[in-house]
Design an enzyme around this catalytic site. Structure first.
Site, short mmCIF file in Angstrom:
data_model
loop_
_atom_site.label_atom_id
_atom_site.label_comp_id
_atom_site.label_asym_id
_atom_site.label_seq_id
_atom_site.Cartn_x
_atom_site.Cartn_y
_atom_site.Cartn_z
N ARG A 183 -2.19 -9.11 0.27
CA ARG A 183 -0.84 -9.66 -0.01
C ARG A 183 -0.89 -10.86 -0.97
NH1 ARG A 183 1.07 -5.16 1.42
NH2 ARG A 183 0.04 -4.54 3.31
N SER A 184 -1.72 -10.73 -1.99
CA SER A 184 -1.80 -11.81 -2.97
C SER A 184 -1.02 -11.46 -4.24
CB SER A 184 -3.26 -12.09 -3.33
OG SER A 184 -3.85 -10.94 -3.91
N GLU B 187 -2.31 11.08 -6.15
CA GLU B 187 -2.93 10.62 -4.91
C GLU B 187 -4.34 11.18 -4.88
OE1 GLU B 187 -0.66 11.14 -1.31
OE2 GLU B 187 1.19 10.59 -2.34
N ARG C 201 7.84 1.97 -7.91
CA ARG C 201 7.26 2.00 -9.26
C ARG C 201 8.22 2.65 -10.25
NH1 ARG C 201 2.74 3.32 -6.27
NH2 ARG C 201 2.98 5.54 -6.62
N SER D 29 -1.16 -5.66 -6.67
CA SER D 29 -0.56 -4.42 -7.14
C SER D 29 0.62 -4.70 -8.05
CB SER D 29 -0.08 -3.58 -5.95
OG SER D 29 -1.17 -3.27 -5.11
N HIS E 7 6.46 3.00 -1.97
CA HIS E 7 5.79 2.40 -3.14
C HIS E 7 6.02 3.24 -4.39
CE1 HIS E 7 2.74 -0.16 -0.67
NE2 HIS E 7 3.95 -0.64 -0.66
N ARG E 8 5.98 4.57 -4.22
CA ARG E 8 6.20 5.46 -5.35
C ARG E 8 7.60 5.24 -5.92
NH1 ARG E 8 4.41 11.27 -6.54
NH2 ARG E 8 3.01 11.18 -4.76
#
Lengths: 169, 169, 169
Positions: free
Chosen positions: A11-12, A61, A53, A15, A49-50
């Site tokens: 969680r930084s 995947e 984006r 992504s 998440h898909r």
């Protein structure tokens, strides 16, 4: 083209920064998700998440054969985001008959020789207390070595803290 | 005024740096301790820290309602040090009938809109091996998101390593 | 001469960077290994590292009395690499009748007053979730304080990430 390594703790903002960097490079964008949907919760998360984006990225995947995918799809994309290396390494370690060292070398070679830019997302897992679990210690060692190899192969390296990218190379 | 975020690992010198930064800003100084004294040892520790800070700081002990405290005392101080966010988040998660997401938003809004400078101290907890404990994993996710939100709201962000402050923003 | 502190997470390239820095300083090189060979695997690992360093370095294996060794051998070497502080601290904590605080002070004093350059390698262990184990929590606190003291005494401080050295001081 070249490898860009983006690493940091959980969680930084790794992504998210990888997607920003990818969008900043022009061309056709691919996203290689190495996560495996073992249950419904995970499937929902991957789907969400898909959606986040959006349509800019074509999503693959691929929990294991990332090197082969990079080679096979090289001509079709200008940028690949591989999210993430540590999850891929963990999949490799649990896969039958695969050698994580050999596979890591193959992945980095495929990325380095690709005609596309390859953005590798990775986790720092070595800044806590030594884990009591033997397997966790081994994984920590392997992940650390993979991260060093990836950084050596990369043209740019970023360390993420609190969502902020610090350029290391 | 503005938010200053000071984060790092355990015993990285975060609190000490926060006090130094606070003393460097002129005016009336408040220290909001979010730790709870559950036992005698903890009570002694909190008392010792209070003595170390000296009479320059007015100390408040507030495990949960930091947003309300920041609003209520805004006119009486020029600088608030909140030490620390991760402990506060952990208190929130164990409190009945509180929503950590809503409360985090309220805290950051109160800090951002304050007429005083608000120095937030926080822990990096995401750079070790994935915890086996489910609750620890959830906490790690929430703390990471809170740190990213705080960094986004902050005018200045520092990462502490070995007692040395690295300015990230 | 002066202390150079090189720290980072597990497998971040600390030791390798320490050797590079040592080789860059001219003169007679000593390597103080604080690891203890409790079993065959560890003995092999220590032997392999010794071979990797080559004949440039004279190796000492000293799990506890590093301060005395630095003083005793000061005239015979220009550079000492101590690898690593956190392992040494852990040895000290398990040794009978030794006080880790007093010994840490003695080690840093010996290093600071040495006529040789002393390169201290250390681990960051405080960036994960708070360990459930009480002893691990105590160790984390002590290691963090030792790292801060070492950084204060050092002329140069490096933070290693993915094999890359970031100069903090």
């Amino acid at each position: 083209m070249s490898i860009i390594l983006i690493g940091g703790g959980s969680r930084s903002g790794k992504s998210s920064h990888a997607l920003t960097v990818a969008r900043g490079l022009s061309g056709r964008l691919a996203f290689i998700a190495t996560a495996q949907a073992h249950d419904e919760e995970m499937r929902e998360r991957i789907g969400r998440h898909r959606q986040d984006r959006g349509s800019e990225f074509i999503t693959f995947e691929e929990p294991l054969d990332v090197a082969a995918l990079l080679l096979r799809e090289a001509a079709n994309f200008d940028v690949f985001v591989v999210d993430c290396l540590t999850l891929w390494l963990s999949n490799m370690l649990f896969a039958e008959g695969r050698d994580a060292g050999v596979e890591s070398h193959a992945l980095l070679t495929a990325a380095a020789q690709s005609s596309a830019s390859v953005i590798l997302v990775t986790n720092e897992v070595g800044c806590g207390i030594v884990p009591e679990n033997e397997l966790a210690r081994q994984f920590r060692d392997l992940a650390g070595h993979l991260n060093q190899d990836a950084a050596r192969a990369a043209a740019e390296v970023y360390w993420m803290v609190f969502g902020i990218a610090l350029k290391l190379k």
